[in-house]
Design an enzyme around this catalytic site. Structure first.
Site, mmCIF file in Angstrom:
data_model
loop_
_atom_site.group_PDB
_atom_site.id
_atom_site.type_symbol
_atom_site.label_atom_id
_atom_site.label_comp_id
_atom_site.label_asym_id
_atom_site.label_seq_id
_atom_site.Cartn_x
_atom_site.Cartn_y
_atom_site.Cartn_z
ATOM 1 N N CYS A 1 0.830 -1.206 0.000
ATOM 2 C CA CYS A 1 0.000 0.000 0.000
ATOM 3 C C CYS A 1 0.863 1.254 0.000
ATOM 4 C CB CYS A 1 -0.927 -0.016 1.206
ATOM 5 S SG CYS A 1 -2.065 1.391 1.275
ATOM 6 N N CYS B 1 -6.220 -2.427 7.653
ATOM 7 C CA CYS B 1 -7.387 -1.581 7.443
ATOM 8 C C CYS B 1 -8.524 -2.321 6.751
ATOM 9 C CB CYS B 1 -6.998 -0.336 6.651
ATOM 10 S SG CYS B 1 -6.318 -0.678 5.005
#
Length: 361
Positions: A99, A196
């Site tokens: 990410c 997340c």
């Protein structure tokens, strides 16, 4: 200086934005939308619906423009799908690295340049220090919040453009106190937890939803291939783990741990730590933040996010690097092996999977 701040909606990046405004910079805020708004209110996630709202409130408070970047498709393809594929290949991946390196430090950084920014700042706990050969990446002052291991894949070119204002903060309490002084609504907001995109902490549930063929029971075997137990799914295991082994947890008076995983046969291979630990690692996808060494490099290496770094000798190879640890350890395939010289990150790569005895059916 015109600076874009990657605003997650949390206290860290909000303080970064407020501090840069106070210093007189022209600040632009940007928040990545990583989930469908109907699914993004889950507790503990970052870059979700509530976080976008919080980031916008902070931007309004500071009087700066704020952009929301739709990165849902890119995030799913480059982070979530890759995460599931790695588990399907018997690895324990680090999606935060993907990410940071892809969605944040490639895509968002590119948008920052398009908007005329001269730098992009984030709330990561690392230090960027100007060295004789350019910007260097270092551990932060608050080593309890050190995120340098997750940022090892940052390129030298990206590092020149990035700024990490919180790297010199002594602790999180000081950051929250600064947020209160700036009057930010997120001063007491809890930190995000776990991955997340894993709302309940169950990695296995996410992987099995994306890769249904990974679901199902399988055998626990020893190094000779002898069946010594059963398990409820290979996605629930990682190399070095000793939990969830049931009756196979103790054998011949020795505590057992996972030493290998074979998703194809759904076999989990176990063995005692003594005799299962290794000294030699092979790394792929190396990123060097120094000129790659021609010979042996003595340094410290960190093979898990929350483990201490350990002495090793690293050698550059044609397809990555080889690492020889001074003392044997239990590295997990797919995890990062990050190289340090004191506080400085020298580079790193991902640990390759080794073929394990007993894995084949």
């Amino acid at each position: 200086m015109r600076i874009m701040v990657a605003m997650s909606g949390g206290v860290d990046s909000s303080v970064v934005a407020a501090r840069l405004v106070a210093e007189g910079h022209e600040v632009v805020g940007a928040t990545l939308q990583l989930y469908d708004s109907r699914e993004s209110a889950r507790k503990g996630a970052c870059c979700a619906g509530r976080d976008i709202h919080d980031a916008r409130r902070v931007a309004d408070r500071l009087g700066i423009p704020h952009y929301v970047i739709d990165a849902e498709t890119r995030f799913r393809q480059s982070v979530i799908e890759t995460f599931a594929d790695a588990y399907a290949g018997g690895e324990t991946p680090v999606p935060c690295v993907a990410c940071n390196q892809g969605v944040k430090f490639t895509d968002l950084l590119g948008i920052a340049r398009d908007l005329g920014a001269e730098a992009m700042a984030t709330g990561h706990y690392v230090r960027r220090i100007e060295g004789p050969d350019g910007a260097e990446l270092h551990r932060p002052v608050d080593e309890g919040r050190d995120q340098s291991w997750f940022l090892f894949a940052t390129t030298r070119q990206q590092l020149e453009f990035l700024r990490f204002p919180l790297g010199d903060m002594p602790d999180k309490a000081a950051v929250r106190a600064e947020a209160e002084r700036f009057g930010l609504s997120v001063a007491a907001k809890p930190d995000s937890q776990d991955l997340c995109f894993v709302p309940d902490g169950s990695y296995a549930r996410v992987v099995e939803a994306l890769r249904p063929e990974m679901a199902g029971e399988g055998e626990i075997v020893d190094g000779s291939g002898r069946v010594v137990g059963r398990h409820d799914g290979v996605t629930r295991f990682t190399v070095g783990q000793s939990r969830r082994l049931g009756d196979a947890a103790m054998r011949d008076g020795a505590r057992q741990m996972v030493v290998g995983i074979d998703p194809a046969s759904r076999r989990v291979v176990i063995g005692p730590r003594t005799g299962s630990a290794v000294r030699d690692l092979s790394l792929r996808d190396m990123n060097w933040l120094i000129d790659p060494p021609e010979g042996d490099l003595r340094c410290l290496v960190q093979i898990r996010a929350r483990e201490a770094a350990r002495p090793a000798t690293v050698r550059r190879t044609a397809d990555g690097a080889s690492v020889t640890l001074d003392e044997a350890a239990m590295p997990a395939p797919g995890q990062a092996c990050v190289l340090y010289d004191g506080s400085r990150v020298l580079g790193g790569g991902f640990i390759r999977r080794r073929e394990m005895a007993g894995a084949a059916a």
